[in-house]
Structures are given as structure tokens and as C-alpha cells.
Motif scaffolding. Structure first.
Motif, mmCIF file in Angstrom:
data_model
loop_
_atom_site.group_PDB
_atom_site.id
_atom_site.type_symbol
_atom_site.label_atom_id
_atom_site.label_comp_id
_atom_site.label_asym_id
_atom_site.label_seq_id
_atom_site.Cartn_x
_atom_site.Cartn_y
_atom_site.Cartn_z
ATOM 1 N N GLU A 233 0.828 -1.211 0.000
ATOM 2 C CA GLU A 233 0.000 0.000 0.000
ATOM 3 C C GLU A 233 0.863 1.261 0.000
ATOM 4 O OE1 GLU A 233 -2.176 -3.456 1.450
ATOM 5 O OE2 GLU A 233 -0.297 -2.556 2.139
ATOM 6 N N ASP A 236 2.714 1.632 -3.381
ATOM 7 C CA ASP A 236 1.822 2.143 -4.428
ATOM 8 C C ASP A 236 1.546 3.627 -4.230
ATOM 9 O OD1 ASP A 236 1.702 -0.371 -5.504
ATOM 10 O OD2 ASP A 236 -0.278 -0.869 -4.685
ATOM 11 N N SER A 239 4.724 5.736 -5.053
ATOM 12 C CA SER A 239 4.994 5.688 -6.495
ATOM 13 C C SER A 239 3.980 6.524 -7.270
ATOM 14 C CB SER A 239 4.980 4.240 -6.988
ATOM 15 O OG SER A 239 5.994 3.480 -6.345
ATOM 16 N N ARG A 240 2.730 6.461 -6.840
ATOM 17 C CA ARG A 240 1.684 7.251 -7.502
ATOM 18 C C ARG A 240 1.934 8.747 -7.314
ATOM 19 N NH1 ARG A 240 -2.054 4.738 -5.371
ATOM 20 N NH2 ARG A 240 -2.635 6.181 -3.696
ATOM 21 N N TYR A 268 10.283 5.534 -7.634
ATOM 22 C CA TYR A 268 9.193 4.573 -7.459
ATOM 23 C C TYR A 268 9.641 3.456 -6.521
ATOM 24 C CZ TYR A 268 7.459 6.831 -11.743
ATOM 25 O OH TYR A 268 7.044 7.754 -12.671
ATOM 26 N N GLU A 270 8.887 -0.448 -4.546
ATOM 27 C CA GLU A 270 8.235 -1.751 -4.506
ATOM 28 C C GLU A 270 8.188 -2.209 -3.059
ATOM 29 O OE1 GLU A 270 10.168 -4.543 -7.042
ATOM 30 O OE2 GLU A 270 9.525 -3.551 -8.889
#
Length: 340
Positions: A233, A236, A239-240, A268, A270
Motif C-alpha cells: 500500500e 503504491d 509511487s503514484r 518509485y 516496490e
């Protein structure tokens, strides 16, 4: 660069010995990382410098009551500080006095409620200790353990929760992520209400965070490793934010190191669970974070080197000089800085 490039002279009376009466009423220095300009506010005013769409990343680690005072079966007090869970009830520990605790030595805590045996001596002088107990280890620690406050704090902490963030959750740190100590639940709600995204990583802070840099050339310093977790979460969300050009602001050097050590060249992320030994000092190009909320750090420490990488060494040393002139409180229970 030289270690001495990050020295400043701090009057001892400015080392905060106790927390501020109210978490978010500590002082806040706002430093413009490009111009070096400075504003003086209080931490509750931080909403004036955040904006809708910002992605705020906090470290939700919780400090273990990891300091145990025990005794050897033959007599003599022993202090043990839990550093890292090695599994199967074995912990890496700092032991004082170490000379009394060779392999096979035993120590009792709470009259024998918790029992330990040294299974090995490891590099750096730490010990591996296997513990025996009845019930749940964390509950035993809550009864017998004390908060492992930094070595420069000499006052007794009246409320142990003041060395925990209000959002602490994942137990495992030997020290608090102190930039987060300034937040209250009410302030976090105000920040959410203005449209700021709040996300969490976990980095279990080790006592290595207080280990001085001994190498004169800072590139020769060997950084300690700490365990961190980035959830899908949070990966993401960060990165967004980077894709959409929104600011990512780390709360604390622990959040900063976690994000920067696990992002790609575009910033970004992971998901990740494992160790980081990222050492950030001037010359480093930040890929993920755009701003940082932090405290005032020890001279010649890896932490002052990190903030110098973000804002420039001259800007940081000038800001620290002004903080001393303005009688800010320093270190773990001290005041805050926003670098933006």
C-alpha cells in the motif's frame, strides 16, 4: 568529506532531558533547502507548510522496553539491552559489564521470571543470549523491561509513552523515531482533513543510530544495518505521488533512509522486507523524498550528514547556529525542523 566538516559546538544545557509538555507545542524551524532562509514557528503550525496532495510517510515502529537489569546467579548486577531478534528466543544484546558475561554465563531477571544464557560472543562486543520464560515474551518485557533512552538523556522518563509516537504499532526498535514524537492524533487528523495522504513504513531503529562516526573520511564509515518494511500500500501510494508530481515528505531520517534505499531512479517503490544500511551524505542525489521533518542531530553524526545532503552543509550549519542562538532544544526530546 571530513568528519570534522560536520562539527558544531552545542551548549550542554540545550540537550533536552524531558519531552515538551504538549507534543505539538515544541518549536519548529522551517528551512528552505534551496535558499537557506529560516522561519521560526511551533510544530502545530506545520499545516501551514503542507498542502493537499502531499504524501507524508511516517515510521510506525514501536520501542521495545529493551533495557533489562538482572543479576548473575553468583551475584553482581548485569545490564542487558536487546538489540535484534535472531529467532528461536535468541537475541543479540549489548551487555554491561561484558567481561563477566562469557559464553555459557547465565543471568536472571525478575527473580528468575526471565532467564538468559550467553550462547556466543560476536564481533563488536555484543552477545547472543538465549532466553527462557513462561508465557509471552513481550508481556514479560512489559513487566520487567525499561525504556532504553539515549545515553545523553539523564532524567527519568515519567511516562514511557512519551518515548513512543502516537501511531507506534510494530514492536522492535531499540530507540524511537524521534521526529514523529511531535505529532498528536488531533494534528494528524487535521493533516488528513486538508488532503494530505498519510502512509507508513516500518524501520526498527537500532542503537547503532547513536554510534559515532570514527573515520575522518566519512566515506570510510561503515553504516549499521536496520530492518525495514515497505508495504504494498505504501509502495503504491508513494509511487503514484511521484508519477503525479506530488511531494513526498518523510517524517524522520529513518523514513528517509528506508524510502531512498528501496526506490528506483524515478523514486518509485516496490514492497520490501529486509535490511538497509543506506548511508546518505553530501553528494547524494535524492530520488524519492522532496522534504523532511526531523529533529536537531548530534555533531559529526550520520544524521547531520543526511540532512546536510538534503539542504546543503552550509545551510544546515547556519540553521544549527541560529537554533543555538534562539535556544532551541536539541536531540531526541528536542525541537523539530522542516526541510522543504
Amino acid at each position: 568529506m571530513k568528519r570534522s566538516d560536520f562539527y558544531y559546538d552545542l551548549p550542554e544545557e540545550l540537550i533536552a532531558q524531558t519531552p515538551a509538555e504538549k507534543r505539538d507545542m515544541s518549536r519548529l524551524m522551517v528551512l528552505d533547502k534551496k535558499t537557506g532562509s529560516i522561519l521560526h514557528r511551533h510544530f502545530c503550525d506545520i499545516t501551514d507548510f503542507l498542502r493537499a496532495g502531499d504524501c507524508l510517510v511516517l515510521n510506525n515502529t514501536r520501542v521495545l522496553p529493551a533495557r533489562l537489569i538482572g543479576e548473575r546467579p553468583t551475584g553482581g548486577a548485569i545490564e542487558v539491552v536487546l538489540l535484534r531478534d535472531r529467532g528461536e528466543n535468541i537475541w543479540e544484546c549489548l551487555v554491561r559489564p561484558g567481561r563477566k558475561m562469557k559464553k555459557g554465563a547465565k543471568v536472571l531477571f525478575g527473580g528468575g521470571e526471565l532467564r538468559g544464557t550467553v550462547t556466543d560472543e560476536i564481533e563488536g562486543g555484543n552477545r547472543l543470549i538465549e532466553f527462557e520464560y513462561e508465557g509471552i515474551f513481550l508481556e514479560v518485557l512489559e513487566r520487567l523491561g525499561k525504556m532504553p533512552l539515549p545515553p545523553y538523556i539523564h532524567e527519568t522518563l515519567a511516562d514511557p509513552e512519551r518515548y513512543q509516537t502516537v501511531y507506534s504499532k510494530e514492536v522492535g526498535s531499540a530507540a524511537a523515531p524521534t521526529a514523529g514524537l511531535h505529532f498528536t492524533n488531533e494534528l494528524l487528523n487535521r493533516i488528513r482533513d486538508m488532503g494530505v495522504e498519510i502512509n507508513f513504513i516500518t524501520l526498527h531503529v537500532g542503537l547503532g543510530t547513536f554510534r559515532p562516526v570514527k573515520a575522518e573520511n566519512i566515506e570510510d564509515h561503515e553504516m549499521h544495518a536496520e530492518y525495514c518494511i515497505i508495504t504494498p500500500e505504501t509502495a503504491d501510494a508513494v509511487s503514484r505521488a511521484k508519477r503525479e508530481g506530488r511531494r513526498v515528505i518523510a517524517v524522520g531520517t529513518t523514513s528517509c533512509r528506508t524510502l531512498e534505499s528501496r526506490c528506483d531512479e524515478s523514486g518509485y517503490l516496490e514492497e520490501y522486507a529486509g535490511f538497509t544500511n543506506a548511508f546518505i551524505y553530501p553528494g547524494y542525489k535524492f530520488k524519492c523524498i522532496d522534504g523532511l521533518i526531523t529533529n536537531f542531530h548530534l555533531p559529526e553524526s550520520t544524521l547531520i550528514m543526511l540532512v546536510s545532503a538534503l539542504a546543503g552543509r552550509e545551510n544546515i550549519l547556519n540553521a544549527y547556529s541560529e537554533a543555538i542562538r534562539e535556544r532551541y532544544r536539541f536531540f531526541s526530546f528536542g525541537d523539530a525542523m522542516l526541510i522543504i
